[in-house]
Design an enzyme around this catalytic site. Structure first.
Site, PDB file in Angstrom:
ATOM      1  N   GLY A 195       2.743  54.549 -45.112  1.00 19.15           N
ATOM      2  CA  GLY A 195       1.306  54.311 -44.870  1.00 19.15           C
ATOM      3  C   GLY A 195       1.266  53.146 -45.783  1.00 19.15           C
ATOM      4  O   GLY A 195       2.192  52.493 -46.068  1.00 19.15           O
ATOM      5  N   GLY A 196      -0.107  52.882 -46.208  1.00 21.14           N
ATOM      6  CA  GLY A 196      -0.225  51.611 -46.831  1.00 21.14           C
ATOM      7  C   GLY A 196       0.301  51.602 -48.329  1.00 21.14           C
ATOM      8  O   GLY A 196       0.488  50.679 -48.855  1.00 21.14           O
ATOM      9  N   GLY A 198      18.179  17.634 -42.323  1.00 19.91           N
ATOM     10  CA  GLY A 198      17.182  18.132 -43.148  1.00 19.91           C
ATOM     11  C   GLY A 198      17.598  19.146 -44.197  1.00 19.91           C
ATOM     12  O   GLY A 198      17.025  19.199 -45.080  1.00 19.91           O
ATOM     13  N   ALA A 199      18.492  19.875 -43.962  1.00 23.15           N
ATOM     14  CA  ALA A 199      19.208  20.791 -44.972  1.00 23.15           C
ATOM     15  C   ALA A 199      19.541  20.323 -46.255  1.00 23.15           C
ATOM     16  O   ALA A 199      19.529  20.761 -47.252  1.00 23.15           O
ATOM     17  CB  ALA A 199      20.385  21.713 -44.273  1.00 23.15           C
TER      18      ALA A 199
HETATM   19  C1  HXC Z   1      -1.405  66.131 -50.394  1.00 31.21           C
HETATM   20  C2  HXC Z   1       0.423  66.522 -50.318  1.00 31.21           C
HETATM   21  C3  HXC Z   1       0.786  65.409 -49.529  1.00 31.21           C
HETATM   22  C4  HXC Z   1      -0.479  64.305 -49.548  1.00 31.21           C
HETATM   23  C5  HXC Z   1       2.539  66.029 -49.398  1.00 31.21           C
HETATM   24  N1  HXC Z   1       1.861  67.115 -50.107  1.00 31.21           N
HETATM   25  N2  HXC Z   1       2.051  65.022 -49.257  1.00 31.21           N
HETATM   26  N3  HXC Z   1      -0.503  66.868 -50.657  1.00 31.21           N
HETATM   27  N4  HXC Z   1      -1.669  64.933 -50.136  1.00 31.21           N
HETATM   28  N5  HXC Z   1      -0.360  63.255 -49.197  1.00 31.21           N
HETATM   29  C6  HXC Z   1       2.032  68.393 -50.798  1.00 31.21           C
HETATM   30  C7  HXC Z   1       2.603  69.319 -49.642  1.00 31.21           C
HETATM   31  O1  HXC Z   1       1.513  70.201 -49.248  1.00 31.21           O
HETATM   32  C8  HXC Z   1       3.563  70.318 -50.494  1.00 31.21           C
HETATM   33  O2  HXC Z   1       2.696  71.167 -51.177  1.00 31.21           O
HETATM   34  C9  HXC Z   1       4.245  69.328 -51.264  1.00 31.21           C
HETATM   35  O3  HXC Z   1       3.389  68.203 -51.207  1.00 31.21           O
HETATM   36  C10 HXC Z   1       5.520  68.706 -50.801  1.00 31.21           C
HETATM   37  O4  HXC Z   1       5.456  68.573 -49.613  1.00 31.21           O
HETATM   38  P1  HXC Z   1       6.215  69.027 -48.403  1.00 31.21           P
HETATM   39  O5  HXC Z   1       5.649  68.829 -47.146  1.00 31.21           O
HETATM   40  O6  HXC Z   1       7.002  70.633 -48.819  1.00 31.21           O
HETATM   41  O7  HXC Z   1       7.552  68.169 -48.807  1.00 31.21           O
HETATM   42  P2  HXC Z   1       8.633  67.599 -47.708  1.00 31.21           P
HETATM   43  O8  HXC Z   1       9.090  68.404 -46.757  1.00 31.21           O
HETATM   44  O9  HXC Z   1       9.762  67.178 -48.508  1.00 31.21           O
HETATM   45  O10 HXC Z   1       7.714  66.494 -46.918  1.00 31.21           O
HETATM   46  C11 HXC Z   1       7.017  65.362 -47.636  1.00 31.21           C
HETATM   47  C12 HXC Z   1       6.573  64.324 -46.897  1.00 31.21           C
HETATM   48  C13 HXC Z   1       5.420  65.448 -46.054  1.00 31.21           C
HETATM   49  C14 HXC Z   1       7.407  63.857 -45.915  1.00 31.21           C
HETATM   50  C15 HXC Z   1       5.754  63.353 -47.820  1.00 31.21           C
HETATM   51  O11 HXC Z   1       4.908  66.258 -47.161  1.00 31.21           O
HETATM   52  C16 HXC Z   1       4.076  64.487 -45.553  1.00 31.21           C
HETATM   53  O12 HXC Z   1       4.415  64.099 -44.434  1.00 31.21           O
HETATM   54  N6  HXC Z   1       3.405  64.494 -46.084  1.00 31.21           N
HETATM   55  C17 HXC Z   1       2.210  63.606 -45.736  1.00 31.21           C
HETATM   56  C18 HXC Z   1       2.171  62.237 -45.834  1.00 31.21           C
HETATM   57  C19 HXC Z   1       1.097  61.674 -45.248  1.00 31.21           C
HETATM   58  O13 HXC Z   1       0.707  61.547 -44.012  1.00 31.21           O
HETATM   59  N7  HXC Z   1       0.476  60.821 -46.232  1.00 31.21           N
HETATM   60  C20 HXC Z   1      -0.729  60.099 -46.052  1.00 31.21           C
HETATM   61  C21 HXC Z   1      -0.270  58.727 -45.601  1.00 31.21           C
HETATM   62  S1  HXC Z   1      -1.344  57.605 -45.548  1.00 31.21           S
HETATM   63  P3  HXC Z   1       3.117  72.384 -51.979  1.00 31.21           P
HETATM   64  O14 HXC Z   1       1.896  73.136 -52.377  1.00 31.21           O
HETATM   65  O15 HXC Z   1       3.797  73.262 -50.693  1.00 31.21           O
HETATM   66  O16 HXC Z   1       4.278  72.250 -52.865  1.00 31.21           O
HETATM   67  C22 HXC Z   1      -1.562  56.955 -46.719  1.00 31.21           C
HETATM   68  C23 HXC Z   1      -2.550  55.835 -46.678  1.00 31.21           C
HETATM   69  C24 HXC Z   1      -2.178  55.031 -48.098  1.00 31.21           C
HETATM   70  O17 HXC Z   1      -0.925  57.127 -47.622  1.00 31.21           O
HETATM   71  C25 HXC Z   1      -3.137  53.988 -47.580  1.00 31.21           C
HETATM   72  C26 HXC Z   1      -3.112  52.982 -48.700  1.00 31.21           C
HETATM   73  C27 HXC Z   1      -3.912  51.716 -48.660  1.00 31.21           C
END
Ligand code: HXC
Length: 516
Positions: free
Chosen positions: A171-172, A406-407
């Site tokens: 993401g961002g 030019g290089a």
């Molecule tokens: C809260 C989160 C989280 C999140 C993971 N967890 N991502 N909690 N917010 N963004 C938690 C899970 O619930 C889990 O909790 C623990 O972290 C580990 O995650 P798993 O899924 O079990 O691990 P894994 O299988 O290794 O997968 C990792 C992952 C996946 C690929 C990162 O968790 C995932 O896809 N998360 C969401 C990613 C996402 O969409 N983020 C938002 C992106 S948008 P427990 O309690 O079970 O341990 C963004 C915008 C930023 O970030 C913009 C900035 C401008």
């Protein structure tokens, strides 16, 4: 509470904080071949020097039952310590706490040490391992990211900023590392993308794995997003330590100069036979760099990306320098879009942090074709021209062979502010290669000749004799000295030494407008 109990409470809390998201999640982290946030920090810093800040910070979210799920430190370890005896600030995201996701308080912790790094003029190192914005916190978390981005931009060019990606970065969130000076990734365990494989599939119907879409190899070779790839986390942390040796603490500090022992023999006779006898044959510019610089001191940046140009740090008689070099062993060292952008970015880093520049030239020109033109070689090629022109650090050029068109101008020519321009006797400094030139300017003569092929050969020889040498440029003062290859190291050591106190005063302005 008795005094003794108070001390016990501190002890208990500290022990709890050290466990992050708990033993099970730590084991899961290890199971993926990853280290924990604290293990990484300990390995990065000089032993016993790390001091943690904000160990007891917790989030403030009360949505989705989060008020009952509090972890001390809130998923990021922040603090300061020494690397090779020098002060640095670090944040290390803890994947065992909500997947290292960024909450409002997690962001505040990072911002706090960014401010301290700025106030004390110290490098900032980010060890990223995060699931992105803490989903339960919504826009507050997005705000936290933006606060970090804003501070990254303010710190750019003031303190060195280094980002290691040691897990997911999606993401961002990718834009903080992208703004920092250098990004490192680890093979098979780290990835970066704006949208993951699932979204890609929905939107573009492409099937692609995380690794293929945004793994270390992809970003090292295809996108250029990462400057370094490491086989494992240990190697990645070692790379950071090594890189810091070439870089000063901040923009007001001088580039490192280490004491240098010499046996008095700086001649490098091997260089006399480095070039192939046929000027169209390739050779590896790294062999030249290895001969010129201190033994094993070359630290290449962006190794797998745009291989027709080689950039990196090295030591020359103990002095840290940045090298930008055409690579004749890849696409004949031609300049194209990616190589121009790669070299421009590196040049600007060196200039921002007072690292003198050595430019090694063997370039047949800019790459022709619709692909390059339609994708903006004019816009991108001018970035390198701009970056080298605006750089005020000591700038030295050595032309080994071709410097065409030019290089020639772009590759740190005298005209754009180089301080010393050296050329080997094998240098060919002209508008274009002899054959192309002869075909154009003697077109009629060749066409009307009894034997056009023979005539062409004769005219190529004439043009070669006239221009494919360094002496026309030397006669004009565009080349300061034509040197025999074996003395290159001696000349360069002296030249950088005499430029030590170089001062350039730039005209007053807000900032330039580099063609982005
Ligand atoms: C809260 C989160 C989280 C999140 C993971 N967890 N991502 N909690 N917010 N963004 C938690 C899970 O619930 C889990 O909790 C623990 O972290 C580990 O995650 P798993 O899924 O079990 O691990 P894994 O299988 O290794 O997968 C990792 C992952 C996946 C690929 C990162 O968790 C995932 O896809 N998360 C969401 C990613 C996402 O969409 N983020 C938002 C992106 S948008 P427990 O309690 O079970 O341990 C963004 C915008 C930023 O970030 C913009 C900035 C401008």
């Amino acid at each position: 509470m008795k005094q003794e109990e108070k001390y016990q409470l501190l002890q208990q809390k500290s022990e709890q904080a050290l466990l992050g998201g708990g033993i099970k999640r730590i084991e899961a982290q290890h199971g993926k071949g990853k280290l924990t946030a604290r293990e990484r920090v300990e390995l990065l810093m000089d032993e016993g020097t790390f001091e943690e800040i904000g160990m007891f910070v917790t989030h403030r979210c009360t949505d989705f039952g989060l008020e009952n799920e509090l972890y001390l430190g809130d998923g990021v370890v922040t603090g300061y310590g020494n690397i090779n005896g020098r002060l640095v600030y670090v944040f290390s995201q803890d994947f065992t706490v909500f997947g290292g996701s960024l909450s409002e308080t997690h962001a505040e912790k990072i911002c706090k040490i960014m401010d301290m790094a700025m106030k004390t003029g110290s490098p900032l190192i980010g060890l990223n391992d995060s699931g992105g914005a803490r989903i339960q916190e919504g826009v507050v978390s997005l705000g936290g990211y933006a606060d970090i981005f804003y501070k990254n931009v303010k710190a750019s060019g003031v303190i060195p900023q280094i980002s290691a990606i040691l897990g997911p970065c999606a993401g961002g969130a990718v834009y903080s590392p992208a703004i920092t000076d250098f990004t490192l990734m680890v093979e098979n365990t780290s990835y970066m993308f704006v949208t993951g494989p699932n979204v890609v599939k929905t939107v573009t119907h492409e099937e692609v794995s995380s690794e293929e879409l945004g793994g270390a190899h992809t970003h090292a070779s295809k996108s250029g997003v990462t400057h370094f790839t490491a086989k494992n986390e240990l190697e990645c942390l070692d790379m950071i330590k090594r890189m810091l040796q070439y870089i000063p603490q901040n923009c007001e500090d001088q580039a490192p100069v280490f004491p240098y022992q010499t046996d008095g023999n700086e001649l490098r006779e091997k260089l006399n036979t480095l070039l192939p006898s046929n000027p169209n044959q390739p050779y590896d510019i790294r062999d030249l760099i290895g001969e010129i610089t201190d033994v094993d001191s070359f630290f290449e940046v962006h190794k797998e990306y745009a291989e027709n140009i080689v950039v990196g740090f090295a030591f020359l008689a103990g002095r840290s320098i940045g090298i930008v070099a055409n690579q004749p062993a890849f696409l004949a060292g031609v300049l194209d879009i990616n190589s121009s952008v790669k070299a421009a970015r590196f040049t600007r880093f060196c200039d921002a942090f007072n690292i003198p520049l050595l430019v090694l030239v063997d370039v047949p020109g800019f790459l022709p074709g619709t692909d390059q033109e339609w994708n903006g070689i004019i816009r991108h090629g001018s970035k390198l021209l701009y970056a080298l022109s605006e750089a005020t650090v000591p700038k030295i050029t050595l032309i080994t062979r071709k410097a065409y068109g030019g290089a020639y101008d772009v590759m740190n020519s005298k005209h754009i502010g180089a301080d010393f321009n050296f050329a080997w006797p094998s240098a060919e400094i002209a508008v274009m290669g002899p054959k192309g030139a002869a075909e154009i300017i003697f077109k009629e003569e060749i066409k009307n000749a009894a034997n056009p092929a023979e005539k062409l050969e004769e005219k190529v020889a004439e043009y070669t004799e006239t221009f494919a040498n360094p002496y026309r440029a030397a006669a004009r003062g565009f080349i300061d000295e034509v040197i025999s290859p074996e003395v290159s190291r001696i000349k360069l050591i002296k030249a950088f030494k005499v430029l030590e106190n170089k001062v350039v005063v730039m005209p007053k302005r807000k900032h330039g407008n580099i063609p982005l």
